[in-house]
Design an enzyme around this catalytic site. Structure first.
Site, PDB file in Angstrom:
ATOM      1  N   HIS A 206       9.741  66.030  46.645  1.00 35.64           N
ATOM      2  CA  HIS A 206      10.552  64.623  45.728  1.00 35.64           C
ATOM      3  C   HIS A 206      11.444  64.559  46.449  1.00 35.64           C
ATOM      4  O   HIS A 206      11.971  65.286  47.026  1.00 35.64           O
ATOM      5  CB  HIS A 206      10.767  64.906  44.268  1.00 35.64           C
ATOM      6  N   PRO A 207      11.909  63.098  46.924  1.00 39.84           N
ATOM      7  CA  PRO A 207      12.809  61.988  47.228  1.00 39.84           C
ATOM      8  C   PRO A 207      14.229  62.057  46.634  1.00 39.84           C
ATOM      9  O   PRO A 207      13.573  61.831  45.155  1.00 39.84           O
ATOM     10  CB  PRO A 207      12.094  61.025  48.229  1.00 39.84           C
TER      11      PRO A 207
ATOM     12  N   ALA B 262      11.213  60.802  36.709  1.00 40.16           N
ATOM     13  CA  ALA B 262       9.701  60.053  35.524  1.00 40.16           C
ATOM     14  C   ALA B 262      10.612  58.553  35.361  1.00 40.16           C
ATOM     15  O   ALA B 262      11.201  58.356  34.246  1.00 40.16           O
ATOM     16  CB  ALA B 262       9.127  60.096  35.179  1.00 40.16           C
TER      17      ALA B 262
ATOM     18  N   SER C 136       6.556  56.268  46.095  1.00 45.37           N
ATOM     19  CA  SER C 136       7.633  56.802  45.502  1.00 45.37           C
ATOM     20  C   SER C 136       9.252  55.236  45.276  1.00 45.37           C
ATOM     21  O   SER C 136       9.558  54.937  44.495  1.00 45.37           O
ATOM     22  CB  SER C 136       8.442  57.881  46.290  1.00 45.37           C
TER      23      SER C 136
END
Length: 169
Positions: free
Chosen positions: A69-70, A124, A86
């Site tokens: 994940h970034p 999230a 994203s």
């Protein structure tokens, strides 16, 4: 592109994996782990099966998923190097409209978090704005590593559900 569950169930295994390859960031091993469980009768059942694959994966695979994940509002976002999912999620939270000062604060929080846990902060972001994200950042920096791995996996599960809902009509 959206499709219905019947269309998804009818795909070849390779097409199924490709269609769901972005649900868990850069981790096609997750949909690969459920391809032979088709047909799924609901999005909930599909999501649950994929989360189960992640939960049963070893710690190295889980950390790999987390590290895929970034950073939120990181340099990759400013350079347009995020996946379309994203990009859309961060834009929805207003992270594409940060002032230079806010960007620097996010950069400092990302660095502190990365230094403490050795993986990116994951949230999230739907339903959040930049202020609630910064608050979550600061709060979670107080967690221990075990708590934070579990929280990151929980957040990834939520992100996956949002993405499934966007993909499957």
């Amino acid at each position: 592109m959206t499709m219905n569950l019947d269309q998804l169930n009818a795909l070849s295994p390779d097409e199924f994996i490709e269609a769901l390859g972005g649900i868990f960031e850069h981790s096609p091993w997750v949909p690969e782990g459920v391809a032979d469980q088709r047909p799924f009768s609901s999005v909930e059942q599909l999501h649950s099966a994929m989360v189960d694959v992640v939960q049963k994966a070893g710690q190295m695979a889980q950390l790999g998923l987390i590290r895929a994940h970034p950073d939120l509002a990181g340099k990759a976002a400013r350079q347009g190097k995020l996946t379309s999912s994203s990009t859309s999620e961060q834009k929805g939270a207003g992270l594409d409209k940060l002032t230079d000062e806010e960007f620097e604060e996010f950069h400092a929080l990302n660095n502190a978090y990365q230094s403490r846990f050795d993986f990116p902060f994951i949230l999230a972001v739907r339903g959040h704005d930049k202020h609630s994200i910064m608050t979550a950042f600061r709060t979670r920096l107080e967690n221990n590593s075990g708590e934070e791995v579990l929280e990151a996996l929980h957040q990834i599960s939520q992100i996956a559900r949002f993405r499934l809902d966007d993909l499957i009509s």
